[in-house]
Design a protein around this motif. Sequence first.
Motif, short mmCIF file in Angstrom:
data_model
loop_
_atom_site.label_atom_id
_atom_site.label_comp_id
_atom_site.label_asym_id
_atom_site.label_seq_id
_atom_site.Cartn_x
_atom_site.Cartn_y
_atom_site.Cartn_z
N THR A 8 0.90 -1.34 -0.13
CA THR A 8 -0.06 0.05 0.05
C THR A 8 0.88 1.33 0.09
O THR A 8 2.09 1.37 0.81
CB THR A 8 -0.98 0.00 1.37
N PRO A 9 0.71 2.09 -0.96
CA PRO A 9 1.47 3.52 -0.86
C PRO A 9 1.30 4.02 0.53
O PRO A 9 0.67 4.17 1.16
CB PRO A 9 0.86 4.16 -1.94
N VAL A 62 10.40 5.04 -3.52
CA VAL A 62 9.80 6.64 -3.40
C VAL A 62 9.78 7.20 -4.90
O VAL A 62 10.82 7.27 -5.36
CB VAL A 62 11.13 7.48 -2.62
N SER A 63 8.68 7.58 -5.14
CA SER A 63 8.21 8.00 -6.51
C SER A 63 8.25 9.85 -6.71
O SER A 63 8.34 10.31 -7.68
CB SER A 63 7.07 7.72 -7.15
N SER A 64 7.89 10.42 -5.44
CA SER A 64 7.81 11.85 -5.17
C SER A 64 8.22 12.24 -3.92
O SER A 64 7.96 11.41 -2.96
CB SER A 64 6.36 12.13 -5.59
N GLN A 165 -1.03 8.28 -6.36
CA GLN A 165 -0.83 7.04 -5.67
C GLN A 165 -2.18 6.36 -5.84
O GLN A 165 -2.21 4.87 -5.90
CB GLN A 165 -0.64 7.05 -4.15
N ARG A 166 -3.24 6.84 -6.35
CA ARG A 166 -4.40 6.32 -6.59
C ARG A 166 -4.65 4.98 -7.43
O ARG A 166 -5.11 4.06 -7.12
CB ARG A 166 -5.50 7.17 -7.15
N ASP A 176 5.65 5.61 -3.08
CA ASP A 176 5.61 6.12 -1.73
C ASP A 176 6.11 7.59 -1.96
O ASP A 176 6.94 7.96 -2.93
CB ASP A 176 6.72 5.58 -0.92
N ALA A 177 5.73 8.41 -1.03
CA ALA A 177 5.99 9.82 -1.20
C ALA A 177 6.70 10.34 0.10
O ALA A 177 6.39 9.70 1.07
CB ALA A 177 4.63 10.76 -1.58
#
Length: 236
Positions: A8-9, A62-64, A165-166, A176-177
């Motif tokens: 889960t993000p 981590v994407s953002s 993330q949706r 993940d942010a």
Amino acid sequence: MSDLDSTTPRVFLVRHGETEWTKNGRYTGTTDLPLTPYGIEQVAGTAALLVGPHKLVDVARVSSIWVSPRKRAQQTFKCLFDSEDPNVGISIDDEKVTITEDIAEWDYGDYEGLLVGEIRQKRKDEGLDQEREWDIWRDGCEGGESARQVTERLDRVIEKVQDLQRPYMNGEKPVDAVLVAHGLVLRCFMKRWLKLPLDAELPMIFSPGAISILGYKNHDVNQPAFFMGMALPAQK
């Protein structure tokens, strides 16, 4: 199925390390103070324990990243991620990093640099708060921001995070942010994440250099939640 798991993000909230005004409790909004030497040690210790491959904050997941423009937040970001190791390092100009005033600390206006007691006395001397004491969550700051203004900018960030993330609520892609910002505004962010008004009663403590974690129940973007506790990833 558990409410929250590693697929889960998540959103990691990082408070900057100690500054001179953090030590004595002065309201620090727009004043651009650097970290103290101990503040740098705080963040470095957090990074060593929690940031890196197979750790709590794994840059591969981590994407953002959103970072406040204030010097103390920028220094904290660099202490966390500025490493020559490509598995840990992310530069401030990486495309996944956004520097934005939307997560800057609450603008305290006339109360900048004051202690809570000094602010309350100042307001009483001006004829305010005769029936109840000043509460920033409700009353905002003269010459600075109101709770509504802070809410509006944080809601913009939450919308962007959740839009990213949706599509990946079940681990289809690691998204993940990370937010690197300030003590009060990150507590405001947590309230808004939980869809609470800023003046909702939710006492919180957030130490300098610490990391908090938000996520979603049941892999559902419409059920934002916070972690009361999280087991650390098994070290490989």
